[in-house]
Design a protein around this motif. Structure first.
Motif, PDB file in Angstrom:
ATOM      1  N   THR A   1       0.831  -1.210   0.000  1.00  0.00           N
ATOM      2  CA  THR A   1       0.000   0.000   0.000  1.00  0.00           C
ATOM      3  C   THR A   1       0.867   1.262   0.000  1.00  0.00           C
ATOM      4  N   ILE A   2       1.893   1.226   0.886  1.00  0.00           N
ATOM      5  CA  ILE A   2       2.789   2.397   0.967  1.00  0.00           C
ATOM      6  C   ILE A   2       3.492   2.626  -0.363  1.00  0.00           C
ATOM      7  N   GLN A   3       3.924   1.502  -0.973  1.00  0.00           N
ATOM      8  CA  GLN A   3       4.598   1.615  -2.283  1.00  0.00           C
ATOM      9  C   GLN A   3       3.679   2.297  -3.299  1.00  0.00           C
ATOM     10  N   THR A   4       2.402   1.870  -3.342  1.00  0.00           N
ATOM     11  CA  THR A   4       1.455   2.440  -4.301  1.00  0.00           C
ATOM     12  C   THR A   4       1.208   3.924  -4.015  1.00  0.00           C
ATOM     13  N   SER A   5       0.986   4.256  -2.741  1.00  0.00           N
ATOM     14  CA  SER A   5       0.678   5.653  -2.430  1.00  0.00           C
ATOM     15  C   SER A   5       1.905   6.539  -2.666  1.00  0.00           C
ATOM     16  N   PHE A   6       3.101   5.962  -2.434  1.00  0.00           N
ATOM     17  CA  PHE A   6       4.323   6.721  -2.719  1.00  0.00           C
ATOM     18  C   PHE A   6       4.404   7.046  -4.206  1.00  0.00           C
ATOM     19  N   ASP A   7       4.150   6.026  -5.052  1.00  0.00           N
ATOM     20  CA  ASP A   7       4.205   6.252  -6.507  1.00  0.00           C
ATOM     21  C   ASP A   7       3.212   7.330  -6.932  1.00  0.00           C
ATOM     22  N   THR A   8       1.989   7.273  -6.369  1.00  0.00           N
ATOM     23  CA  THR A   8       0.973   8.259  -6.722  1.00  0.00           C
ATOM     24  C   THR A   8       1.419   9.668  -6.295  1.00  0.00           C
ATOM     25  N   ASP A   9       1.890   9.747  -5.032  1.00  0.00           N
ATOM     26  CA  ASP A   9       2.342  11.057  -4.527  1.00  0.00           C
ATOM     27  C   ASP A   9       3.429  11.648  -5.413  1.00  0.00           C
ATOM     28  N   LEU A  10       4.366  10.776  -5.825  1.00  0.00           N
ATOM     29  CA  LEU A  10       5.514  11.259  -6.587  1.00  0.00           C
ATOM     30  C   LEU A  10       5.080  11.829  -7.948  1.00  0.00           C
ATOM     31  N   LYS A  11       4.015  11.223  -8.519  1.00  0.00           N
ATOM     32  CA  LYS A  11       3.558  11.690  -9.840  1.00  0.00           C
ATOM     33  C   LYS A  11       2.910  13.071  -9.762  1.00  0.00           C
ATOM     34  N   SER A  12       2.416  13.443  -8.563  1.00  0.00           N
ATOM     35  CA  SER A  12       1.620  14.671  -8.469  1.00  0.00           C
ATOM     36  C   SER A  12       2.442  15.903  -8.051  1.00  0.00           C
ATOM     37  N   ILE A  13       3.746  15.753  -7.968  1.00  0.00           N
ATOM     38  CA  ILE A  13       4.516  16.907  -7.475  1.00  0.00           C
ATOM     39  C   ILE A  13       4.536  18.052  -8.490  1.00  0.00           C
ATOM     40  N   SER A  14       4.518  19.277  -7.936  1.00  0.00           N
ATOM     41  CA  SER A  14       4.630  20.438  -8.836  1.00  0.00           C
ATOM     42  C   SER A  14       5.685  21.434  -8.344  1.00  0.00           C
ATOM     43  N   SER A  15       6.334  21.111  -7.217  1.00  0.00           N
ATOM     44  CA  SER A  15       7.391  22.023  -6.756  1.00  0.00           C
ATOM     45  C   SER A  15       8.412  21.244  -5.926  1.00  0.00           C
ATOM     46  N   VAL A  16       9.532  21.878  -5.661  1.00  0.00           N
ATOM     47  CA  VAL A  16      10.568  21.246  -4.843  1.00  0.00           C
ATOM     48  C   VAL A  16      10.036  21.042  -3.417  1.00  0.00           C
ATOM     49  N   GLN A  17       9.171  21.959  -2.968  1.00  0.00           N
ATOM     50  CA  GLN A  17       8.565  21.824  -1.629  1.00  0.00           C
ATOM     51  C   GLN A  17       7.745  20.533  -1.549  1.00  0.00           C
ATOM     52  N   ASP A  18       7.014  20.212  -2.643  1.00  0.00           N
ATOM     53  CA  ASP A  18       6.226  18.967  -2.666  1.00  0.00           C
ATOM     54  C   ASP A  18       7.148  17.773  -2.430  1.00  0.00           C
TER      55      ASP A  18
END
Ligand SMILES: [Zn+2]
Length: 351
Positions: A7-24
């Motif tokens: 689950t963590i692996q999947t949510s990590f992948d999703t989070d990583l795709k949605s970044i729009s800044s270095v802060q993200d």
């Protein structure tokens, strides 16, 4: 626990795709890998497992941490690359665009006209004389037969620096300087230079240029004056229409204004010549005997001719410039204008 890792692996992948800044990216890093992050918390649970489970799940967990670390650093690199490309696209130079036309420098139309006239008069035998621009009023007026209280002094709108010193109102004082300095006949000189008058409108400028001419010898008469000036103007304007009009100057007697047929309308009449077909280009006359005396010429058999012209006026005619002030505005369109004249260096008009 294995499920949790997935689950963590999947949510990590999703989070990583949605970044729009270095802060993200920083946020994701602390969410998953920070001290209290999701992955370190899983490590804490390892202690409760059997050695076999520990081995299997531990290795899966190591995989997850590794993937998270490399995923984050790759994302950071990709993100920086994206920013860099966007920036360079914004500042991109299109190497196929044609270059803007280079502006070529050149000599000012007044300078060109002045040099041309000096050269022409030098060919006619005239030597170049010089005098100061800060002049004594005796040289500017008295020695030119303009005594004190003579109305001509007022006509000149003189800039006085400190009486008797003034900015010369014409180049005529150079006649006196030259005659005093060179006594041997014939005296044949021109005096080009700046002169000053408190005057400023479409046909007058407070500073302008004149060329003065003086020819002193035994037996000089009006015929010499006419022939010399006619030849001079015909050479410049390539035309026969030259006329002499009786006039008055204190330093010559007799005096004449010289007109040429209008170069704009060929004598038919236009706005520039005020429908007369004629343009006034210079003043002339036989040197007044008093002026010769002030210059130190004593012999009564010696006479002289003199002429004076405004360089701006001739520049305007040669370069077809309608307003004298345009000569002092430094507008590149005026400065790069080419004279319609065979003797002028060709200047690129499209530059
Ligand atoms: Zn005209």
């Amino acid at each position: 626990m294995l499920q949790e890792i997935g689950t963590i692996q999947t949510s990590f992948d999703t989070d990583l795709k949605s970044i729009s800044s270095v802060q993200d990216l920083e946020g994701i890093k602390s969410k998953y890998l920070g001290k209290t992050g999701l992955i370190p918390q899983l490590y804490k649970q390892l202690g409760r497992l059997s050695p076999e489970e520990k081995k299997e799940i531990g290795s899966k967990l190591n995989d997850l941490r590794h993937k998270a670390q490399t995923g984050l650093s790759e994302a950071l690199i990709a993100f920086e690359e994206k920013i860099f490309l966007e920036k360079s696209r914004k500042n991109m130079v299109d190497m196929t665009l044609p270059l803007p036309k280079a502006a070529y420098g050149g000599r000012h139309p007044i300078t060109q006209t002045m040099e041309y006239l000096i050269e022409l008069l030098a060919q006619m035998g005239f030597d170049v004389g010089e005098g100061p621009e800060l002049e004594h009023e005796d040289f500017n007026f008295t020695y030119l037969n303009i005594p004190e209280h003579h109305p001509a002094r007022d006509d000149h709108d003189t800039f006085y620096i400190q009486k008797p010193w003034l900015l010369r109102t014409h180049t005529s004082p150079v006649q006196i300087h030259y005659m005093k300095k060179y006594t041997e006949l014939p005296i044949q000189m021109i005096a080009p230079g700046r002169v000053y008058r408190a005057d400023d409108d479409a046909t007058h400028s407070p500073m302008f240029h004149q060329i003065e001419g003086l020819w002193v010898d035994k037996g000089i008469h009006f015929g010499h004056l006419k022939a010399m000036i006619k030849a001079f103007l015909q050479e410049i304007f390539e035309m026969d229409q030259v006329r002499f009009r009786p006039s008055f100057f204190p330093f010559t007697e007799p005096s004449a204004e010289v007109d040429i047929g209008c170069v704009f309308c060929n004598g038919r009449g236009c706005r520039v010549c005020k429908q007369t077909g004629w343009l006034e280009v210079m003043g002339s006359g036989l040197v007044h005997p008093k002026v010769l005396q002030y210059g130190g010429v004593e012999d009564p058999a010696v006479s002289g001719l003199a002429f004076g012209l405004g360089v701006e006026r001739l520049t305007m005619l040669l370069f077809r410039i309608p307003d004298m002030r345009m000569l002092f505005d430094n507008d590149p369109r005026v400065l790069t204008k080419a004279a319609r004249h065979r003797h002028f260096p060709h200047i690129r008009e499209d530059a």
